[in-house]
Design a protein around this motif. Structure first.
Motif, PDB file in Angstrom:
ATOM      1  N   SER A  49       0.946  -1.017  -0.013  1.00  0.00           N
ATOM      2  CA  SER A  49      -0.043  -0.070  -0.096  1.00  0.00           C
ATOM      3  C   SER A  49       0.883   1.328  -0.001  1.00  0.00           C
ATOM      4  N   GLN A  51      -0.465   4.097   1.037  1.00  0.00           N
ATOM      5  CA  GLN A  51      -0.818   4.878   1.909  1.00  0.00           C
ATOM      6  C   GLN A  51      -0.225   4.679   3.305  1.00  0.00           C
ATOM      7  N   THR A  55      -3.486   7.767   7.091  1.00  0.00           N
ATOM      8  CA  THR A  55      -4.706   7.447   6.049  1.00  0.00           C
ATOM      9  C   THR A  55      -5.575   6.095   6.289  1.00  0.00           C
TER      10      THR A  55
END
Length: 498
Positions: A49, A51, A55
């Protein structure tokens, strides 16, 4: 992205930043599933990921709101997010054990470990902090740091209304109490499930090292007393500050003054602030040098700084403590009405000190910033406080951080300064009336404003206003009358000019 993928990616991210080990992954995942009232787990294809932890955490909190597990209030979301991140953090005893294992290698490694832990666990809210507007402004005293503080999220009206309706508790007693460690939080009191503190012995007491959740500079730490007691500047204060920088020589440590107006926002709990950052005041030039006859091992200086600062330097902590105590003792009762300095009014004290300690090589330094919180009819908020003409930029108290040269300015300025820029460019605007005198001065000062230069000019001029703020807070002004009065005070504390 489904919730199982989000949970798994949060687990993987936590492992990647060493919050947990690979052996902890299933346990951590199950703990998060339990908080989400999910009794099963659907295997997901592992994908890297892009992110970050904050987040992913927001997505998990959003899921909890959508499922009705928590209400969509600021405090409820923060409490839940803190509980989720607590899953990934060791207990305080383990964190302290790891900290001191690294400390024996070096104090720098210890604080780096704890700082990274505090950031990765989302206790230090870096995503919010990145919203701050930060820049430097060159002055005759060095580069001042300017920060427009946008990091603390604004609560929505429903959250504010709910907080007012809830009966206020008295546990923990304040935001700095040791009882905040691991405290879930409640309406009106911040979530601290993911909060950890390092135990630091200082002068026969255990003090607690933590980081500010909304750091204003690198490794912005807070060192607080175990006992909930009022701020107090005295001999013990000077000794604790110096003992701390002896233990952590890469940090400075200072204290807000212990009186209203010139003190910090929390005077009800004895605490200090420090970190690994060199402020403009630390780099300030020496204005003149003095000798303290009673303390031959101490070098004494007055700094070239808009506020009134005495710097003491020595290899001997006990000499610095005694010299600092002497200056404080004299200053507490010192009066000079020619420069508006009155020590007390009807038994209420006005004089105190903001001290800052650091270590440079073999030498210890302590800066003593003279403060006075007296008010009068012309300056009802404080004679040595930002005066009315600068309130459009800074009206709040000048505490430790500002004293050293870092302006913490209110969030309102983000939008207000844009309107000032429009005004300067003769564009339609909604400039606040309290900015108009300043903005009109800028129009007279500069020949030409363009889309390309207006922002830089406004930023620079905000920095100059902050310099005025510091000048207002100085008890001995940097003019002939002020410097004569300063030298008169120094003679009182047995300082003899070289």
């Amino acid at each position: 992205m489904d919730i199982y993928t989000v949970v798994q990616q949060l687990v993987e991210k936590a492992a990647a930043v060493h919050l947990i080990e690979d052996a902890d992954k299933i346990y951590a995942r199950n703990q998060v599933l339990s908080l989400l009232h999910l009794e099963e787990y659907k295997e997901v294809i592992h994908e890297e990921s892009d992110q970050d932890i904050p987040t992913l955490l927001e997505e998990i909190v959003h899921f909890a709101v959508q499922k009705g597990l928590i209400e969509n209030f600021f405090d409820d979301r923060e409490i839940f997010a803190s509980k989720v991140m607590n899953v990934f953090i060791a207990r305080p005893s383990t964190v302290n054990e790891q900290f001191y294992q690294k400390y024996y290698e070096s104090p720098v490694k210890a604080t780096q470990y704890f700082y990274e832990l505090s950031k990765n666990s989302n206790y230090i809210q870096m995503k919010q902090i990145r919203k701050n507007i930060e820049y430097k402004v060159a002055t005759q005293y060095g580069d001042l740091d300017i920060t427009i503080n946008l990091s603390k999220p604004e609560k929505d009206p429903k959250s504010i209304a709910k907080a007012k309706a809830v009966k206020k508790g008295n546990y923990p007693s304040c935001l700095l109490c040791v009882e905040n460690e691991g405290y879930a939080g409640r309406i009106g009191h911040p979530a601290r499930s993911n909060h950890r503190m390092i135990r630091v012995p200082l002068l026969g007491e255990v003090w607690y090292l933590q980081y500010s959740p909304y750091v204003y500079y690198n490794e912005h730490c807070i060192v607080l007393a175990e006992e909930h007691r009022d701020m107090k500047i005295n001999r013990d204060t000077f000794e604790r500050l110096l003992l701390f920088v002896e233990k952590f020589p890469h940090y400075f440590l200072g204290s807000n003054a212990d009186l209203p107006i010139v003190g910090g926002s929390i005077l009800s709990h004895d605490h200090y602030q420090g970190g690994e950052y060199e402020f403009a005041m630390a780099k300030a030039e020496i204005d003149w040098t003095f000798k303290m006859d009673a303390f031959p091992e101490v070098e004494s200086f007055v700094l070239k700084w808009p506020m009134s600062v005495i710097r003491l330097r020595s290899k001997a902590i006990n000499q610095l403590v005694s010299a600092s105590s002497r200056i404080l003792e004299v200053w507490r009762t010192y009066c000079d009405k020619t420069v508006e300095i009155v020590a007390e009014t009807n038994g209420i004290p006005h004089n105190t000190i903001t001290p800052i300690a650091r270590k440079r090589g073999e030498y210890f330094e302590i800066d003593l910033v003279l403060r006075n919180n007296r008010t009068n009819e012309q300056h009802p908020l404080g004679i040595f406080h930002p005066h009315a003409e600068v309130h459009h930029i800074k009206k709040e108290n000048i505490g430790l951080i500002e004293v050293m040269g870092l302006a913490v300015l209110p969030a309102r300025l983000k939008n207000e300064l844009v309107e000032v820029e429009k005004f300067l460019l003769n564009k339609p605007n909604q400039i606040e009336s309290y900015h108009l005198p300043w903005a009109n001065q800028l129009k007279k000062k500069y020949d030409h404003f363009t889309n390309e230069n207006v922002s830089d000019i406004v930023r620079k001029e905000v920095g100059k206003v902050f310099l005025q703020v510091l000048e207002h807070a100085g008890v001995f002004k940097r003019n002939e009358q002020g410097m004569t009065a300063f030298k008169k005070f120094l003679q009182k504390v047995s300082l003899v000019k070289d």
